[in-house]
Design a protein around this motif. Structure first.
Motif, PDB file in Angstrom:
ATOM      1  N   GLU A   1     -53.036 -60.570  30.298  1.00 50.04           N
ATOM      2  CA  GLU A   1     -51.916 -59.764  29.806  1.00 50.04           C
ATOM      3  C   GLU A   1     -52.327 -58.312  29.573  1.00 50.04           C
ATOM      4  O   GLU A   1     -51.554 -57.396  29.864  1.00 50.04           O
ATOM      5  N   ALA A   2     -53.533 -58.087  29.071  1.00 47.39           N
ATOM      6  CA  ALA A   2     -53.980 -56.723  28.815  1.00 47.39           C
ATOM      7  C   ALA A   2     -54.083 -55.934  30.121  1.00 47.39           C
ATOM      8  O   ALA A   2     -53.684 -54.763  30.193  1.00 47.39           O
ATOM      9  N   LYS A   3     -54.593 -56.596  31.161  1.00 44.65           N
ATOM     10  CA  LYS A   3     -54.704 -55.948  32.472  1.00 44.65           C
ATOM     11  C   LYS A   3     -53.319 -55.629  33.027  1.00 44.65           C
ATOM     12  O   LYS A   3     -53.081 -54.528  33.534  1.00 44.65           O
ATOM     13  N   THR A   4     -52.399 -56.595  32.906  1.00 40.99           N
ATOM     14  CA  THR A   4     -51.039 -56.380  33.393  1.00 40.99           C
ATOM     15  C   THR A   4     -50.379 -55.211  32.676  1.00 40.99           C
ATOM     16  O   THR A   4     -49.723 -54.369  33.300  1.00 40.99           O
ATOM     17  N   MET A   5     -50.565 -55.148  31.368  1.00 40.12           N
ATOM     18  CA  MET A   5     -49.947 -54.078  30.581  1.00 40.12           C
ATOM     19  C   MET A   5     -50.478 -52.710  31.013  1.00 40.12           C
ATOM     20  O   MET A   5     -49.689 -51.774  31.241  1.00 40.12           O
ATOM     21  N   ALA A   6     -51.778 -52.612  31.184  1.00 39.26           N
ATOM     22  CA  ALA A   6     -52.375 -51.335  31.566  1.00 39.26           C
ATOM     23  C   ALA A   6     -51.951 -50.923  32.970  1.00 39.26           C
ATOM     24  O   ALA A   6     -51.629 -49.750  33.222  1.00 39.26           O
ATOM     25  N   GLU A   7     -51.943 -51.886  33.893  1.00 40.52           N
ATOM     26  CA  GLU A   7     -51.596 -51.570  35.284  1.00 40.52           C
ATOM     27  C   GLU A   7     -50.111 -51.228  35.425  1.00 40.52           C
ATOM     28  O   GLU A   7     -49.755 -50.337  36.192  1.00 40.52           O
ATOM     29  N   LEU A   8     -49.262 -51.921  34.684  1.00 35.30           N
ATOM     30  CA  LEU A   8     -47.836 -51.606  34.752  1.00 35.30           C
ATOM     31  C   LEU A   8     -47.561 -50.237  34.151  1.00 35.30           C
ATOM     32  O   LEU A   8     -46.747 -49.465  34.681  1.00 35.30           O
ATOM     33  N   GLN A   9     -48.225 -49.933  33.062  1.00 35.73           N
ATOM     34  CA  GLN A   9     -48.057 -48.613  32.455  1.00 35.73           C
ATOM     35  C   GLN A   9     -48.438 -47.520  33.447  1.00 35.73           C
ATOM     36  O   GLN A   9     -47.712 -46.532  33.621  1.00 35.73           O
TER      37      GLN A   9
ATOM     38  N   LEU B   1     -45.795 -47.261  36.303  1.00 34.80           N
ATOM     39  CA  LEU B   1     -44.557 -46.595  35.899  1.00 34.80           C
ATOM     40  C   LEU B   1     -44.763 -45.093  35.715  1.00 34.80           C
ATOM     41  O   LEU B   1     -43.863 -44.298  35.997  1.00 34.80           O
ATOM     42  N   GLN B   2     -45.932 -44.705  35.272  1.00 35.73           N
ATOM     43  CA  GLN B   2     -46.226 -43.281  35.131  1.00 35.73           C
ATOM     44  C   GLN B   2     -46.302 -42.598  36.501  1.00 35.73           C
ATOM     45  O   GLN B   2     -45.886 -41.443  36.657  1.00 35.73           O
TER      46      GLN B   2
ATOM     47  N   GLU C   1     -41.623 -53.080  25.742  1.00 39.21           N
ATOM     48  CA  GLU C   1     -41.499 -52.740  24.317  1.00 39.21           C
ATOM     49  C   GLU C   1     -42.855 -52.318  23.747  1.00 39.21           C
ATOM     50  O   GLU C   1     -42.950 -51.339  22.994  1.00 39.21           O
ATOM     51  N   TRP C   2     -43.899 -53.056  24.112  1.00 35.80           N
ATOM     52  CA  TRP C   2     -45.249 -52.685  23.665  1.00 35.80           C
ATOM     53  C   TRP C   2     -45.649 -51.295  24.178  1.00 35.80           C
ATOM     54  O   TRP C   2     -46.355 -50.552  23.496  1.00 35.80           O
ATOM     55  N   LEU C   3     -45.176 -50.966  25.386  1.00 34.80           N
ATOM     56  CA  LEU C   3     -45.495 -49.666  25.976  1.00 34.80           C
ATOM     57  C   LEU C   3     -44.567 -48.573  25.467  1.00 34.80           C
ATOM     58  O   LEU C   3     -44.631 -47.437  25.948  1.00 34.80           O
ATOM     59  N   GLN C   4     -43.689 -48.941  24.503  1.00 33.57           N
ATOM     60  CA  GLN C   4     -42.800 -48.019  23.817  1.00 33.57           C
ATOM     61  C   GLN C   4     -41.691 -47.462  24.710  1.00 33.57           C
ATOM     62  O   GLN C   4     -41.200 -46.341  24.494  1.00 33.57           O
ATOM     63  N   TYR C   5     -41.277 -48.257  25.691  1.00 39.33           N
ATOM     64  CA  TYR C   5     -40.066 -47.932  26.435  1.00 39.33           C
ATOM     65  C   TYR C   5     -38.863 -48.487  25.687  1.00 39.33           C
ATOM     66  O   TYR C   5     -38.951 -49.521  25.013  1.00 39.33           O
TER      67      TYR C   5
END
Length: 336
Positions: free
Chosen positions: A228-236, A239-240, A264-268
């Motif tokens: 999940e941590a890898k997915t969150m970082a890669e998706l962020q 999107l950037q 939500e965690w990425l503050q979108y």
């Protein structure tokens, strides 16, 4: 305890005729079948399936095959599959069949459990609740020459031993894409987890076909099932790099809810992206905002799979049986 002879005597038929009537033999008239059913009900008679299975060397049980994984996107954790099983069970109950589940965390474990059902349980009918390219479990069942129905994309010819029940997932992928385009979204992102699973492959192919036919850029992103941590970082990062993205197509409801949580965690904000998914499970109403999703009628998929397997009607078995789909609109896809 009443016996089949008692049923036959009360119904005014021979024991062999009573037995054939219980098994819905086409040679027995409906009037005779009805007399036998009334006699069974009056005597509170239940067939001794264990004894019958020993004689026939075949169980009155359908094996359901569904692998599991040790992660949150496991097939077995998806409520969609419980609805299919309920549909299968409804038909099996009506036809005096039981169901037994073969599962496993690896191909080897899954095949071992299938082998046990075939060779120890005398189960000779199976329903696969998934469709995957080069699947060792499916190959094993084929080698055993056991009739089966696959709920999912066909990866071989339909015939007497192998039948397929599915939705047109390619068309569904096109339809959700057009649905978002009609709401003035043009910069779309398709999210998936495993394109070896043919339902995901067909849905993304429909999306790609529709976008490319209109000359629009088609973006896609793979979510990791285990990190999940890898997915969150890669998706962020993704999107950037692609700030133009306006809407997301998620390959199923579980992926969509997971993506909502990551965003939500990425503050979108929920309003930053429209979102549509597939399967229309119970989680769509619990999502924030509630999810627009494609209803693919899983209960009916299960019913049709069980009916095909038990009836073995050869007519039209040279092609998959398709059920319709329908887009259920909710709060996640406002007009842009």
């Amino acid at each position: 305890m009443p016996t089949i002879k008692d049923v036959a005597r009360l119904a005014g038929v021979s024991p062999s005729t009573a037995s054939r009537a219980m098994h819905d033999n086409k040679m027995i008239s409906e009037a005779t079948k009805e007399r036998v059913r009334k006699a069974m009900e009056e005597l509170d008679y239940s067939p001794n399936y264990s004894a019958q299975n020993l004689v026939k060397r075949e169980s009155n049980t359908i094996g359901i095959i569904l692998p599991v994984r040790e992660n949150q996107d496991s097939l077995g954790n998806n409520p969609f599959f419980m609805q299919i099983i309920q549909g299968i069970t409804s038909v099996c109950t009506e036809k005096d069949y039981m169901v037994s589940l073969a599962s496993g965390r690896s191909d080897e474990e899954l095949i071992k459990n299938i082998q046990t059902l075939i060779r120890s349980g005398n189960i000779r009918k199976f329903i696969f609740l998934y469709s995957k390219k080069d699947d060792p479990a499916f190959s094993f069942v084929q080698k055993e020459q056991v009739p089966c129905v696959v709920v999912g994309q066909a990866y071989g010819p339909a015939n007497q031993e192998t039948m397929f029940v599915d939705n047109d997932n390619f068309q569904a992928g096109q339809d959700v894409t057009q649905f978002l385009l009609d709401r003035h979204y043009q910069n779309l992102l398709f999210l998936y987890t495993d394109l070896d699973e043919m339902v995901e492959m067909e849905r993304i192919k429909g999306y790609l076909d529709r976008m490319q036919s209109l000359g629009l850029k088609a973006l896609s992103f793979q979510l990791s099932r285990v990190d999940e941590a890898k997915t969150m970082a890669e998706l962020q990062s993704f999107l950037q790099q692609n700030p133009q993205i306006e809407a997301m197509i998620c390959c199923d409801d579980v992926i969509a809810v997971r993506t909502q949580r990551i965003l939500e965690w990425l503050q979108y904000k929920p309003s930053d992206f429209a979102m549509i998914s597939f399967n229309n499970t119970m989680v769509t109403e619990l999502a924030k905002p509630s999810l627009t999703s494609v209803e693919i009628f899983p209960f009916q998929l299960g019913e049709k799979a069980a009916s095909l397997l038990l009836e073995r009607n050869l007519k039209g078995l040279d092609k998959p049986y398709f059920l319709p789909h329908e887009i259920i609109e909710r709060g996640s896809t406002p007009y842009l």
